[in-house]
Design a protein around this motif. Structure first.
Motif: not given
Length: 316
Positions: A22-27, A29-36, A275-280, A288-296
């Motif tokens: 449930a925690r991961a689900e919130q994470f 929906w909040l952060t992932a690309r459509v594929l994930e 598993q971190q506080e935000d669920g991910g 090396w770049a902010p966007g790559t960490a968010l996508e990974w």
């Protein structure tokens, strides 16, 4: 959303989810690309495979390969072997590696192969686009077990037969047999090949040798409470340790035999606790770049949940 009332979405996110899932689900929906998002829905919410395949198709190019930062550390639109290997793992996870789609991908793999019929980690067509600083672009790249092994093993496991596989399989066997001093990602690629290789007796013998190598060279953290006893491989980020679950993501893997039940349990306990506080779940290689960490992170989160579930851990 304007207004003083409480929306259904607000109610949903304001409740404190308790289970890892449930925690991961919130994470997600909040952060992932459509594929994930669609992958999460398929693996954990009863969603279909078609939406996953549709989302993945957006990354495929006319040459049959995949690009457009599907593997987040390689940017730009051009097809790359690592992108295509990532796409095959996604297709495998939804049982869609077959038919004309697989043949088209193998056509791309044939076109970008090196002189010995295997895959480079990075094709020089990436030049001019942003890539992670730990990835080197060279004009005449060598064949890499890191790129070739997982693809060959996956295609064999799905009973895909294509002319490209013959020389690529020979390369993988030679590369695995030659492994002496290695590093975790290369061992993971070797395991991915061996888990799908048709010659099971040879694969088991090779895996037994690699298991001894992993333990002798301390390439897996066997006790998470004693990280300092297990050095990080040269060139890796300071926290880029590897654990038994990284090699044996499913109990059926040949790498599962390398570790005792107690070692595997400690590894899975550690994975659960990450598993971190935000669920991910976090990434441990260089950001090396902010966007790559968010996508990974959603990708890593999905794989953590799949690994825990495969080993019988309750996730929600």
């Amino acid at each position: 959303m304007a207004g003083s009332g409480t929306s259904p979405a607000t109610v949903r996110t304001s409740r404190a989810p308790r289970t890892p899932l449930a925690r991961a689900e919130q994470f997600v929906w909040l952060t992932a690309r459509v594929l994930e998002q669609r992958r999460f829905a398929h693996h954990f919410l009863g969603g279909g495979a078609d939406p996953v395949e549709t989302a993945l198709a957006a990354y495929q190019n006319d040459d049959g390969g995949y690009g457009h930062a599907l593997e987040p550390d390689l940017r730009g639109p051009v097809s790359q072997p690592l992108h295509t290997a990532h796409a095959l793992r996604v297709l495998d996870s939804v049982a869609r590696v077959s038919g004309r789609g697989a043949e088209r991908i193998c056509g791309y793999l044939t076109a970008v192969s090196t002189r010995d019929g295997a895959l480079p980690a990075l094709h020089p067509s990436a030049r001019g686009y942003p890539v992670a600083p730990f990835v080197r672009i060279v004009d005449d790249p060598p064949s890499e077990l890191l790129a070739t092994g997982p693809v060959v093993g996956l295609l064999h496991r799905n009973q895909v037969w294509h002319a490209w596989l013959f020389r690529a399989t020979d390369f993988c066997w030679a590369a695995v047999d030659a492994l002496e001093k290695s590093h975790p990602y290369e061992i993971e690629a070797a395991v991915a090949f061996l888990d799908g290789a048709p010659d099971r007796a040879r694969a088991e013998a090779a895996a037994d040798r690699l298991g001894r190598l992993v333990r002798e060279q301390r390439l897996a953290v066997l006790d998470p409470d004693r990280l300092g006893d297990f050095p990080v491989a040269p060139g890796y980020a300071p926290s880029e340790h590897h654990f038994p679950h990284d090699y044996a993501r499913v109990p059926e893997s040949l790498a599962r035999r390398w570790f005792t039940d107690e070692e595997m349990a400690r590894s899975l306990d550690h994975l659960t606790a990450e598993q971190q506080e935000d669920g991910g779940w976090p990434i441990h290689w260089s950001e090396w770049a902010p966007g790559t960490a968010l996508e990974w992170r959603p990708i890593v989160t999905i794989e953590a949940l799949r690994t825990l579930r495969a080993h019988g851990r309750a996730i929600g």
